[in-house]
Write a protein that holds these residues in place. Structure first.
Motif, PDB file in Angstrom:
ATOM      1  N   ARG A   1       0.832  -1.216   0.000  1.00 47.08           N
ATOM      2  CA  ARG A   1       0.000   0.000   0.000  1.00 47.08           C
ATOM      3  C   ARG A   1       0.863   1.262   0.000  1.00 47.08           C
ATOM      4  O   ARG A   1       0.380   2.334  -0.358  1.00 47.08           O
TER       5      ARG A   1
ATOM      6  N   LYS B   1      -5.459   1.956  -2.655  1.00 48.83           N
ATOM      7  CA  LYS B   1      -5.559   1.324  -1.329  1.00 48.83           C
ATOM      8  C   LYS B   1      -6.701   0.305  -1.320  1.00 48.83           C
ATOM      9  O   LYS B   1      -6.591  -0.764  -0.718  1.00 48.83           O
ATOM     10  N   LEU B   2      -7.792   0.664  -1.972  1.00 50.37           N
ATOM     11  CA  LEU B   2      -8.946  -0.245  -1.965  1.00 50.37           C
ATOM     12  C   LEU B   2      -8.612  -1.569  -2.648  1.00 50.37           C
ATOM     13  O   LEU B   2      -9.042  -2.639  -2.201  1.00 50.37           O
TER      14      LEU B   2
ATOM     15  N   ASP C   1      -8.711   7.128  -3.188  1.00 47.92           N
ATOM     16  CA  ASP C   1      -7.502   6.310  -3.306  1.00 47.92           C
ATOM     17  C   ASP C   1      -7.898   4.847  -3.563  1.00 47.92           C
ATOM     18  O   ASP C   1      -7.892   4.015  -2.655  1.00 47.92           O
TER      19      ASP C   1
ATOM     20  N   THR D   1     -17.051  -3.836   3.808  1.00 45.53           N
ATOM     21  CA  THR D   1     -16.396  -4.575   2.722  1.00 45.53           C
ATOM     22  C   THR D   1     -17.460  -5.271   1.872  1.00 45.53           C
ATOM     23  O   THR D   1     -17.434  -5.225   0.636  1.00 45.53           O
TER      24      THR D   1
ATOM     25  N   PHE E   1     -11.478  -5.180   2.972  1.00 47.96           N
ATOM     26  CA  PHE E   1     -10.755  -4.167   2.193  1.00 47.96           C
ATOM     27  C   PHE E   1     -10.073  -3.158   3.127  1.00 47.96           C
ATOM     28  O   PHE E   1     -10.465  -3.010   4.289  1.00 47.96           O
ATOM     29  N   ASP E   2      -9.104  -2.465   2.563  1.00 51.68           N
ATOM     30  CA  ASP E   2      -8.391  -1.430   3.317  1.00 51.68           C
ATOM     31  C   ASP E   2      -9.251  -0.163   3.319  1.00 51.68           C
ATOM     32  O   ASP E   2      -9.004   0.787   2.575  1.00 51.68           O
ATOM     33  N   LEU E   3     -10.256  -0.162   4.180  1.00 48.28           N
ATOM     34  CA  LEU E   3     -11.184   0.971   4.190  1.00 48.28           C
ATOM     35  C   LEU E   3     -10.580   2.178   4.893  1.00 48.28           C
ATOM     36  O   LEU E   3     -11.008   3.306   4.649  1.00 48.28           O
ATOM     37  N   THR E   4      -9.593   1.930   5.733  1.00 52.80           N
ATOM     38  CA  THR E   4      -8.858   3.060   6.303  1.00 52.80           C
ATOM     39  C   THR E   4      -8.183   3.833   5.178  1.00 52.80           C
ATOM     40  O   THR E   4      -8.274   5.058   5.091  1.00 52.80           O
ATOM     41  N   GLY E   5      -7.491   3.100   4.300  1.00 54.32           N
ATOM     42  CA  GLY E   5      -6.805   3.731   3.180  1.00 54.32           C
ATOM     43  C   GLY E   5      -7.766   4.446   2.254  1.00 54.32           C
ATOM     44  O   GLY E   5      -7.442   5.485   1.685  1.00 54.32           O
ATOM     45  N   LEU E   6      -8.951   3.887   2.099  1.00 48.33           N
ATOM     46  CA  LEU E   6      -9.951   4.520   1.238  1.00 48.33           C
ATOM     47  C   LEU E   6     -10.513   5.780   1.891  1.00 48.33           C
ATOM     48  O   LEU E   6     -10.753   6.786   1.222  1.00 48.33           O
TER      49      LEU E   6
END
Lengths: 402, 486
Positions: free
Chosen positions: A123, A156-157, A153, A385, B195-200
């Protein structure tokens, strides 16, 4: 269950778009994006088309002076590394089976290795991405510059999304320069209490480690430079450094001095090429096992030694990225049924849940029930998610395995 | 207020007062003027009410009330953002989080801290002073900006060249979503399931919800620093030195450029001894172990001299280093000596394209008869041309907007972006369809719709397709300067 298993291997990104679009319009077959097939081994029944991306392996742009590269997602990690090395640059993520693994697969699974303590994870390096969603629509996010906050972004997703939202087709990476040398120090301890104390000490070490791994209960796994010891299950703390030669040597000496009061049974340092076999051991731990089940757990770093006490007692070999609270473990080879696996993981799961962590299975036989566990605090992440998955792939076409 | 059945202002105020108390809201016109814009002063809009919640529960209650009354709402930190991200399009309720400023937990063993969103960025690092750790993202406004605001815009800063931007240091967030529910994404444990929801969430500019708690990563302090000031006759020579430093495999902690225009303002403000006749100076910092930084500094000095530096000075002690950084970080403050108003741009180009974009900016300045000075994150290719003007002069405003558009368009032509750290806000929303294809924007909109289906939370931000609350009030249509420029 009757399985219809086919393979589609596009030569171009346009071929991929066309195929996914036709699939969405006509057959609505479930699609399994596959890179080097080095990570996901959980399989399901039913109709499935593997979308293999190895032919999408072109370098689109490598402006070396800008320290970025844009490549297609099917490029092999080893090929990518060779291209970067030609300009004295690198992607500092440790990937097992680099000759086989693809960049897209690594991104989709968010694989990381021992250097994550000092260098981060995917990431931190993916700055631009293109992908094809379940309807066949190709979309992009990010860009080709190292700093960019325009738009959501989606890099990242998609990192770690396991191909469930879209098939990653092209990636732009931020790169780092090669460093002069690297070194590993292996400190062997008889007890986890000693390891815990050293990890605490290293919080204020004068050195700046890149790697903080613990190898626990290695058993019959390959261990370079094996020496005889007292404990049946020694714990090996691996501390890694990178940088200029004198800087690295200074860090080795300083670390050894800092750790001396904790009375390691053995303390060995390996500089440059002498450390290669250790680096390989760290890189390939996850694949070197005949175990039925391999898992990854995440918990606060301060609880790692508690976790390792449980795994040691249970005969589970573990590589812990102790600075990050990530543990990769192989259940003992004697664990051959789903029920035995559940029983073996249960005490680990209790600890993981109690400290806000999670555990997921990386490799297990087909048809076994899910062994994944997560603390309640992850409920929101998991619920949203699912909502995003339903929004972007309403027919559940992409990687229904995960 | 934009609502199908608008509530009376009194009704809204009474009910908000029930939630946040008498001292937790502002509604008098004079008081609201403070909140009509952020650091982007070209466009202004006064919110109907400003509330100052002190807890997540109060934020939830405010958001639920806004939903019930169909009133748009927008979060705000210290208002230091520079792209109009906190402009309350459509009026409504501004939820200002500056009273939620507590440090809830510091866990050095696990290398994280939990903070409320209104905590001032620098206050966290000050709090950590005795631990040997710090919070790495350091926007120039770090003495005023809040960590919640940093999360919303994915802020950068001078030292992000080595350490990364906000998203690289945020482990998790708690947020009140636009429907009033509370959710935690991420947390102290890494690589979460799903998913990387923090990053989103980081960098979503308040369009996914209101951040009420942040888990941030703590970074070990460097042992030593070497801070250099390279003095160059021309901007071109300085940019060549930047390329050469990076090309040599050195990644400094920071690599900043200041041109002659800004040097004069800084010298007048801080009396550091900047060379007023220099074309440009580079502020270069390397950090790390004492055994390593001296060698890097020597190499950088040599590279600067090989690339035409007139001289390379070193900060002789910690005090001088801090003064240099004070000059750099308060550069925008010094602009007040040059003009009553300024507009800071935030384009990005590949590092190797810096000479081209700086040449273009010079040309742009001449063509539009505007003074433009430059102070920026050269190592990242993140330019900050500062366009000087008087906002009372409509023609100047028009020329500033036109020049800004041209500069950002050139950044795109050179393969870059229109924002490196300030965000899209309202200022750059018209660039989104130049930067992204319709398919890209469709996916982004689809994702926003999951969290914010009515677009009641931060309406009119980030996506040009923004619909819903307040769009008829959008500054593209309402601001005379913007209308003229468009």
């Amino acid at each position: 269950m009757t399985n219809s298993h086919s393979v589609f291997q596009p030569d171009t990104q346009d071929d991929l778009v066309k195929f996914v679009t036709e699939n969405a319009t006509n057959s609505r077959c479930r699609l399994l994006p596959v890179g080097g097939a080095t990570a996901c081994t959980k399989m399901i029944g039913g109709d499935l088309t593997e979308v293999r991306l190895e032919h999408l392996n072109r370098v689109i742009d490598f402006p070396a002076r800008d320290m970025t590269i844009t490549v297609e997602a099917g490029i092999r990690i080893a090929d990518l590394n060779r291209i970067l090395a030609s300009e004295n640059q690198r992607l500092p993520i440790d990937i097992p089976q680099p000759e086989q693994a693809t960049l897209g697969g690594v991104i989709a699974t968010n694989w990381s290795g021992a250097r994550r303590f000092g260098c981060g994870t995917m990431r931190d390096y993916v700055i631009g991405i293109s992908a094809i969603d379940a309807s066949g629509q190709r979309f992009s996010a990010g860009g080709r510059v190292v700093k960019n906050v325009a738009g959501y972004d989606l890099c990242k997703l998609l990192v770690g999304s396991r191909g469930t939202l879209a098939i990653i087709s092209q990636v732009t990476l931020k790169l780092r320069p090669m460093l002069e040398t690297s070194a590993l120090v292996a400190l062997t301890f008889d007890s986890l209490s000693q390891v815990d104390a050293v990890l605490n000490r290293l919080l204020t070490s004068a050195t700046r480690p890149m790697v903080l791994d613990v190898l626990s209960r290695m058993g019959t796994l390959a261990r370079p430079n094996e020496k005889t010891g007292k404990s049946a299950h020694p714990q090996i703390l691996i501390v890694g450094f990178e940088g200029a030669l004198w800087e690295t040597n200074w860090q080795i000496e300083t670390l050894l001095a800092e750790c001396q009061p904790f009375e390691p049974r053995a303390a060995e340092s390996f500089l440059g090429a002498a450390a290669d076999s250790w680096w390989e051991t760290l890189r390939d731990f996850s694949i070197h096992s005949n175990s039925y089940v391999t898992f990854q757990a995440s918990l606060p770093p301060s609880r790692m030694c508690d976790f390792l006490r449980l795994t040691t007692d249970a005969g589970i070999a573990v590589q812990a990225h102790a600075g990050n609270g990530i543990a990769i473990g192989h259940l003992p080879e004697r664990v051959v049924t789903a029920d035995q696996s559940v029983a073996a993981i249960e005490p680990l799961a209790d600890l993981v849940r109690s400290c806000g962590g999670h555990l997921s299975v990386l490799r297990a036989p087909s048809g076994w029930p899910s062994l994944d566990v997560a603390a309640d605090s992850w409920a929101g992440s998991l619920a949203w998610t699912q909502r995003l998955k339903r929004q972007l792939d309403p027919h559940d076409l992409l990687n229904p395995i995960c | 207020m934009n609502s199908t059945s608008p509530p009376s202002a009194q009704q809204l105020i009474y009910r908000l007062r029930d939630i946040v108390g008498d001292d937790g809201l502002l509604f008098n016109r004079e008081e609201l003027l403070v909140y009509e814009c952020d650091g982007y002063t070209v466009e202004k809009k006064v919110p109907d009410v400003v509330v100052f919640p002190t807890s997540t529960e109060q934020v939830v209650a405010v958001v639920r009330l806004c939903n019930e009354l169909n009133v748009p709402f927008i979060p705000r930190g210290a208002g230091t953002s520079l792209a109009g991200g906190t402009l309350p399009i459509g009026g409504g309720v501004m939820i200002t989080l500056t009273k939620m400023k507590h440090i809830l937990e510091v866990n050095v063993r696990d290398r994280y801290a939990v903070v409320e969103p209104g905590l001032v960025n620098l206050h966290l690092t000050n709090h950590l002073k005795e631990t040997g750790y710090h919070y790495a993202p350091d926007p120039s406004s770090q003495g005023a900006c809040t960590i919640g605001g940093n999360v919303a815009t994915n802020s950068g800063g001078p030292h992000t060249l080595k350490y990364g931007v906000t998203v690289n240091h945020v482990l998790g967030v708690e947020a009140v979503l636009p429907d009033g529910s509370v959710v935690q994404f991420g947390g102290p444990c890494e690589d979460g399931p799903g998913f990387d929801l923090t990053g989103l969430f980081v960098g979503s500019e308040g369009t996914f919800g209101i951040c009420t708690k942040v888990w941030v990563r703590l970074t070990r302090n460097p042992e030593s620093y070497r801070t250099l000031l390279g003095v160059f006759e021309t901007v071109t020579a300085a940019t060549q030195a930047i390329s050469a430093i990076i090309g040599a495999g050195i990644v400094p902690a920071a690599l900043e450029m200041m041109d002659q225009g800004i040097i004069g303002a800084l010298e007048a403000a801080f009396h550091f001894g900047f060379p007023l006749d220099a074309g440009a100076v580079l502020l270069i910092e390397v950090d790390g172990l004492e055994v390593a930084v001296e060698d890097e500094a020597v190499r950088i000095e040599a590279i600067c001299l090989q690339n035409g530096a007139r001289e390379v000075r070193r900060a002789r002690n910690a005090k001088e280093r801090l003064l240099l950084w004070k000059c750099r970080k308060q550069a925008f403050g010094a602009i007040g000596r040059l003009s009553p108003s300024y507009c800071t741009q935030d384009g990005v180009v590949p590092r190797t394209k810096l000479p081209e974009i700086l040449e273009f900016i010079t040309d742009c300045s001449r063509r539009h008869d505007l003074q433009i000075v430059n102070v920026f994150h050269a190592g990242d290719g993140n330019i900050h041309p500062i366009l000087l003007f008087d906002e009372r002069n409509e023609d100047q405003v028009r020329r500033v907007l036109l020049a800004s558009d041209e500069i950002l368009t050139k950044c795109l032509d050179l393969g870059g972006s229109v924002t490196g750290e300030h965000g899209i806000g309202v200022e750059k929303i018209s660039f989104m369809d130049k930067l992204f294809a319709p398919e890209d924007l469709a996916v982004m909109k689809s994702i926003r719709d999951v969290f914010n289906p009515n677009n009641r939370c931060s309406p009119g931000k980030m996506l040009p397709t923004a619909g819903g609350c307040g769009t008829e009030d959008h500054p593209h249509k309402s601001h005379p300067g913007r209308r003229a420029a468009m």
